[in-house]
Design an enzyme around this catalytic site. Structure first.
Site, PDB file in Angstrom:
ATOM      1  CG  ASP A   1      -0.409   0.024   2.484  1.00 20.23           C
ATOM      2  OD1 ASP A   1       0.895  -0.018   2.412  1.00 20.23           O
ATOM      3  OD2 ASP A   1      -1.052  -0.151   3.437  1.00 20.23           O
ATOM      4  CB  SER A   2       4.641   1.901   0.173  1.00 16.45           C
ATOM      5  OG  SER A   2       4.846   0.598  -0.726  1.00 16.45           O
TER       6      SER A   2
ATOM      7  CG  ASP B   1       0.548  -4.021   2.188  1.00 14.93           C
ATOM      8  OD1 ASP B   1       0.608  -4.989   3.003  1.00 14.93           O
ATOM      9  OD2 ASP B   1       1.257  -3.315   1.843  1.00 14.93           O
TER      10      ASP B   1
ATOM     11  CE  LYS C   1       3.348  -6.020   3.957  1.00 15.58           C
ATOM     12  NZ  LYS C   1       2.745  -4.949   4.487  1.00 15.58           N
TER      13      LYS C   1
ATOM     14  CD  GLU D   1       0.397  -1.689   7.996  1.00 13.34           C
ATOM     15  OE1 GLU D   1      -0.251  -0.884   9.068  1.00 13.34           O
ATOM     16  OE2 GLU D   1       0.899  -1.288   7.072  1.00 13.34           O
TER      17      GLU D   1
ATOM     18  CD  GLU E   1       7.951  -0.430   8.088  1.00  8.49           C
ATOM     19  OE1 GLU E   1       6.693  -1.128   7.586  1.00  8.49           O
ATOM     20  OE2 GLU E   1       8.034   0.740   7.667  1.00  8.49           O
TER      21      GLU E   1
END
Ligand code: KIV
Length: 270
Positions: free
Chosen positions: A51-52, A90, A119, A121, A187
């Site tokens: 999602d970057s 993501d 993925k 978070e 991270e």
């Protein structure tokens, strides 16, 4: 994950094997059909449609505005243009936090677009969602430490996992493993903690700003290729592509203006 035999498609068991044999796993972000095959040709094991994309490609100043539509388009482009790397997508902010059903519906869209895994978070609070995805046949990568979707709650990008936070990160890593996650991104966590967690879990850890002792590393491709003026301190710039591209574009502009392009090699009169 260098080995004499390169699998035609990187699968989850290849990652487990790499961990067992202590062969470092490589992962880069990719968002389009132009760059993904270049990273595949370089031998990267996993491509993260992160999602970057919000910051890197879409001009946002965070990942929070990225939508499932944005992700689906990017996943499709990466999937259509590569064959070998495992593609992880993501789940963007707001598409999985309310519970397992929301997570499953969102993940289904990314898998249909061509992802091989998703993925998400977070730690213990995500276990029901992880279990439902895994039960439904969707491989899940966890993401602990600094989690950009919680940047405002965390006070911005900063090292996570000191003191008591470290104990929570340990517990989260073990809980995600037990829920069936196949790998964990760590991270911006202290290198010592990342090393200890890596030793404690059976599944591979993929570090970003977490020191050298994870089972693999991931970077945002535009950071490692030097596309921007500033990069975080945990990034090495392996090229200066931003400057090279600006140089090429400047030469093109000058050549058009001075009439040297198109030259005789670039056109036919008849
Ligand atoms: O979206 C992303 O690029 C990521 C990496 C920072 C791991 O999640």
């Amino acid at each position: 994950m260098a080995s004499t035999h390169q699998p035609s498609r990187v699968r989850l068991h290849h990652l487990m094997q790499a961990k067992a044999e202590r062969r470092p796993i490589t992962m880069l972000t990719a968002y389009d059909a132009l760059t993904a095959p270049i990273f595949e040709a370089a031998g990267v094991d996993m491509l993260l449609v992160g999602d970057s994309i919000g910051n890197v490609m879409l001009g946002h100043d965070s990942t929070l505005t990225v939508s499932l539509d944005d992700m689906e388009r990017a996943v499709g482009a990466v999937a259509r243009s590569t064959k070998r790397p495992l593609i992880v997508a993501d789940l963007p902010f707001g598409t999985y936090e309310t519970g397992p059903f929301q997570a499953f519906e969102s993940a289904t869209r990314l898998m249909r677009a061509g992802a091989h895994a998703v993925k998400l978070e977070g730690g213990a609070e995500r276990i029901p969602a992880v279990e439902m995805l895994v039960d439904g046949g969707i491989p899940v990568m966890g993401h602990l430490g600094y989690t950009p979707q919680s940047e405002h709650a965390l006070g911005g990008p900063r090292l996570q996992g000191r003191g008591e936070q470290g104990e929570k990160l340990w517990a989260d890593a073990l809980a995600l493993q037990e829920a069936g996650a196949f790998a964990l991104v760590l991270e911006m966590v202290p290198a010592q903690l990342a090393k200890e967690v890596t030793r404690a879990v059976r599944i591979p850890t993929i570090g970003i700003g977490a020191g050298p002792r994870c089972d693999g590393q991931v970077l945002v491709w535009s950071d490692m290729a030097g596309m921007t003026e500033w990069t975080p301190s945990f990034v090495r710039r392996f090229a200066e592509l931003g400057a090279a591209l600006e140089g090429a574009a400047s030469e093109y502009v000058a050549a058009v203006r001075d009439g040297s392009f198109p030259g005789p090699d670039n056109y036919r009169v008849q």
